[in-house]
Design a protein around this motif. Structure first.
Motif, PDB file in Angstrom:
ATOM      1  N   SER A 111       7.281   3.514 -14.266  1.00  0.00           N
ATOM      2  CA  SER A 111       7.317   3.370 -15.726  1.00  0.00           C
ATOM      3  C   SER A 111       6.371   4.384 -16.382  1.00  0.00           C
ATOM      4  O   SER A 111       5.359   4.773 -15.810  1.00  0.00           O
ATOM      5  N   GLY A 112       6.718   4.789 -17.575  1.00  0.00           N
ATOM      6  CA  GLY A 112       5.846   5.724 -18.300  1.00  0.00           C
ATOM      7  C   GLY A 112       4.689   5.010 -18.985  1.00  0.00           C
ATOM      8  O   GLY A 112       3.778   5.647 -19.521  1.00  0.00           O
ATOM      9  N   LYS A 113       4.711   3.664 -18.962  1.00  0.00           N
ATOM     10  CA  LYS A 113       3.660   2.901 -19.645  1.00  0.00           C
ATOM     11  C   LYS A 113       2.588   2.451 -18.656  1.00  0.00           C
ATOM     12  O   LYS A 113       2.892   1.836 -17.633  1.00  0.00           O
ATOM     13  N   LEU A 114       1.336   2.749 -18.999  1.00  0.00           N
ATOM     14  CA  LEU A 114       0.205   2.442 -18.110  1.00  0.00           C
ATOM     15  C   LEU A 114       0.128   0.942 -17.792  1.00  0.00           C
ATOM     16  O   LEU A 114      -0.082   0.544 -16.644  1.00  0.00           O
ATOM     17  N   GLY A 115       0.345   0.100 -18.823  1.00  0.00           N
ATOM     18  CA  GLY A 115       0.265  -1.350 -18.629  1.00  0.00           C
ATOM     19  C   GLY A 115       1.257  -1.851 -17.596  1.00  0.00           C
ATOM     20  O   GLY A 115       0.923  -2.676 -16.744  1.00  0.00           O
ATOM     21  N   GLU A 116       2.486  -1.321 -17.661  1.00  0.00           N
ATOM     22  CA  GLU A 116       3.529  -1.745 -16.716  1.00  0.00           C
ATOM     23  C   GLU A 116       3.219  -1.259 -15.298  1.00  0.00           C
ATOM     24  O   GLU A 116       3.453  -1.952 -14.321  1.00  0.00           O
ATOM     25  N   GLN A 117       2.647  -0.056 -15.221  1.00  0.00           N
ATOM     26  CA  GLN A 117       2.267   0.477 -13.902  1.00  0.00           C
ATOM     27  C   GLN A 117       1.178  -0.398 -13.264  1.00  0.00           C
ATOM     28  O   GLN A 117       1.266  -0.757 -12.095  1.00  0.00           O
ATOM     29  N   CYS A 118       0.168  -0.734 -14.069  1.00  0.00           N
ATOM     30  CA  CYS A 118      -0.945  -1.568 -13.570  1.00  0.00           C
ATOM     31  C   CYS A 118      -0.440  -2.942 -13.133  1.00  0.00           C
ATOM     32  O   CYS A 118      -0.837  -3.455 -12.091  1.00  0.00           O
ATOM     33  N   GLU A 119       0.460  -3.488 -13.948  1.00  0.00           N
ATOM     34  CA  GLU A 119       1.007  -4.812 -13.634  1.00  0.00           C
ATOM     35  C   GLU A 119       1.758  -4.767 -12.296  1.00  0.00           C
ATOM     36  O   GLU A 119       1.639  -5.678 -11.471  1.00  0.00           O
ATOM     37  N   ALA A 120       2.503  -3.690 -12.072  1.00  0.00           N
ATOM     38  CA  ALA A 120       3.242  -3.540 -10.809  1.00  0.00           C
ATOM     39  C   ALA A 120       2.269  -3.425  -9.634  1.00  0.00           C
ATOM     40  O   ALA A 120       2.445  -4.072  -8.598  1.00  0.00           O
ATOM     41  N   VAL A 121       1.203  -2.627  -9.801  1.00  0.00           N
ATOM     42  CA  VAL A 121       0.224  -2.421  -8.714  1.00  0.00           C
ATOM     43  C   VAL A 121      -0.420  -3.746  -8.296  1.00  0.00           C
ATOM     44  O   VAL A 121      -0.488  -4.073  -7.108  1.00  0.00           O
ATOM     45  N   VAL A 122      -0.862  -4.532  -9.286  1.00  0.00           N
ATOM     46  CA  VAL A 122      -1.612  -5.757  -8.935  1.00  0.00           C
ATOM     47  C   VAL A 122      -0.716  -6.856  -8.361  1.00  0.00           C
ATOM     48  O   VAL A 122      -1.215  -7.856  -7.849  1.00  0.00           O
ATOM     49  N   ARG A 123       0.609  -6.658  -8.404  1.00  0.00           N
ATOM     50  CA  ARG A 123       1.512  -7.661  -7.822  1.00  0.00           C
ATOM     51  C   ARG A 123       1.795  -7.405  -6.341  1.00  0.00           C
ATOM     52  O   ARG A 123       2.428  -8.219  -5.662  1.00  0.00           O
ATOM     53  N   PHE A 124       1.302  -6.279  -5.808  1.00  0.00           N
ATOM     54  CA  PHE A 124       1.575  -5.954  -4.403  1.00  0.00           C
ATOM     55  C   PHE A 124       0.971  -6.949  -3.400  1.00  0.00           C
ATOM     56  O   PHE A 124       1.643  -7.293  -2.422  1.00  0.00           O
ATOM     57  N   PRO A 125      -0.275  -7.447  -3.595  1.00  0.00           N
ATOM     58  CA  PRO A 125      -0.808  -8.402  -2.606  1.00  0.00           C
ATOM     59  C   PRO A 125       0.089  -9.630  -2.419  1.00  0.00           C
ATOM     60  O   PRO A 125       0.250 -10.127  -1.302  1.00  0.00           O
ATOM     61  N   ARG A 126       0.697 -10.110  -3.534  1.00  0.00           N
ATOM     62  CA  ARG A 126       1.587 -11.267  -3.442  1.00  0.00           C
ATOM     63  C   ARG A 126       2.840 -10.908  -2.621  1.00  0.00           C
ATOM     64  O   ARG A 126       3.345 -11.707  -1.839  1.00  0.00           O
ATOM     65  N   LEU A 127       3.315  -9.670  -2.805  1.00  0.00           N
ATOM     66  CA  LEU A 127       4.478  -9.191  -2.040  1.00  0.00           C
ATOM     67  C   LEU A 127       4.151  -9.183  -0.537  1.00  0.00           C
ATOM     68  O   LEU A 127       4.943  -9.649   0.281  1.00  0.00           O
ATOM     69  N   PHE A 128       2.939  -8.673  -0.193  1.00  0.00           N
ATOM     70  CA  PHE A 128       2.533  -8.603   1.221  1.00  0.00           C
ATOM     71  C   PHE A 128       2.409 -10.001   1.839  1.00  0.00           C
ATOM     72  O   PHE A 128       2.718 -10.210   2.998  1.00  0.00           O
ATOM     73  N   GLN A 129       1.910 -10.915   1.018  1.00  0.00           N
ATOM     74  CA  GLN A 129       1.721 -12.290   1.493  1.00  0.00           C
ATOM     75  C   GLN A 129       3.077 -12.949   1.783  1.00  0.00           C
ATOM     76  O   GLN A 129       3.246 -13.646   2.780  1.00  0.00           O
ATOM     77  N   LYS A 130       4.023 -12.694   0.899  1.00  0.00           N
ATOM     78  CA  LYS A 130       5.332 -13.339   1.017  1.00  0.00           C
ATOM     79  C   LYS A 130       6.202 -12.691   2.094  1.00  0.00           C
ATOM     80  O   LYS A 130       6.942 -13.356   2.809  1.00  0.00           O
ATOM     81  N   TYR A 131       6.101 -11.350   2.194  1.00  0.00           N
ATOM     82  CA  TYR A 131       6.949 -10.622   3.163  1.00  0.00           C
ATOM     83  C   TYR A 131       6.066  -9.704   4.020  1.00  0.00           C
ATOM     84  O   TYR A 131       6.005  -8.498   3.774  1.00  0.00           O
ATOM     85  N   PRO A 132       5.375 -10.243   5.022  1.00  0.00           N
ATOM     86  CA  PRO A 132       4.422  -9.406   5.791  1.00  0.00           C
ATOM     87  C   PRO A 132       5.090  -8.559   6.888  1.00  0.00           C
ATOM     88  O   PRO A 132       4.671  -8.549   8.028  1.00  0.00           O
TER      89      PRO A 132
END
Length: 256
Positions: free
Chosen positions: A35-56
């Motif tokens: 995304s070209g928007k910083l807020g959306e990029q940051c939001e995507a980055v901080v959701r990665f730990p949950r992704l790793f937890q759910k699909y390791p």
């Protein structure tokens, strides 16, 4: 439609429902990263730990970390900080990164930045990756170089990285021990920095000669610096060092 055909192709290739969900989740986060928007990029980055937890799964984790490394390489310092926090939160998944060289190459490129804050975040990132790159010589060299920086933020990041690499690598610990000793004893080194450097000595337990040299320095610090803070930090480090190199435990008990 394209998403459905991708799903059916993956299903035909023998992927289960969970792998398909993981792939969809990763594609969704990747969209946020682009995304070209910083807020959306940051939001995507901080959701990665949950992704790793759910699909390791190693393949997903490898792919995700390479995407995060790209964000780290081209993003601003706030995004880099977000990637650093995600990496630290996902420490137990780091060993699942398959393309370690490619991942580290993207991260390491930022160490040559003219911005000391960018270099500091990179040093903390390297320190957080010490368990998977303990013998990486270019990382060792950069940490050593940054300890001489005139920027306090960069020096503190180098101290953090030095502690992490000393714990993981005998070569690094042997190579950095004299440098740390000189800085601790140097008159030009501020007391606050000395208090941050002293705990690195707890990791000098990889061989008897190294441990003995660290013990001598710590003993000297306890007797030479009457300041309460200095004595407490030195004694605590002294005890942790003795506990790691078990032969020194009786001597430490007598000393205390």
């Amino acid at each position: 439609m394209a998403s459905n055909s991708t799903k059916s192709f993956l299903a035909d290739a023998g992927y289960g429902e969970q792998e398909l969900d993981a792939n969809s989740a990763l594609m969704e986060l990747d969209k946020g990263l682009r995304s070209g928007k910083l807020g959306e990029q940051c939001e995507a980055v901080v959701r990665f730990p949950r992704l790793f937890q759910k699909y390791p799964f190693p393949i997903l984790i490898n792919s995700a970390f390479l995407k995060l490394a790209d964000v780290f390489r081209v993003g601003n310092n706030f995004l880099r900080l977000c990637v650093l926090k995600v990496t630290q939160q996902s420490e137990k998944h780091l060993e699942k990164i398959l393309n370690v060289d490619e991942f580290v190459k993207r991260i390491f490129s930022v160490i040559h930045s003219n911005d000391p804050v960018a270099r500091a975040i990179t040093l903390r990132m390297l320190g957080s990756l010490a368990s998977i790159i303990p013998e990486r010589k270019n990382a060792h060299h950069s940490i050593r170089q940054s300890l001489d920086s005139h920027d306090n933020v960069e020096v503190e990041a180098a101290v953090f990285a030095a502690a992490n690499f000393s714990a993981q690598s005998k070569d690094f610990a042997v190579g950095i021990c004299n440098k740390i000793s000189e800085m601790i004893q140097g008159l030009a080194t501020p007391v606050d920095l000395k208090l941050k450097l002293i705990p690195i000595l707890q990791h000098m337990h990889h061989d008897a000669i190294l441990a003995s040299s660290a013990r001598q320095l710590l003993q000297q610090l306890v007797t030479s610096y009457p300041s309460t803070k200095m004595v407490i930090v030195s004694l605590h480090t002294f005890t942790l060092l003795a506990a790691s190199s078990l032969v020194d435990t009786p001597k430490q008990v007598i000393f205390l």
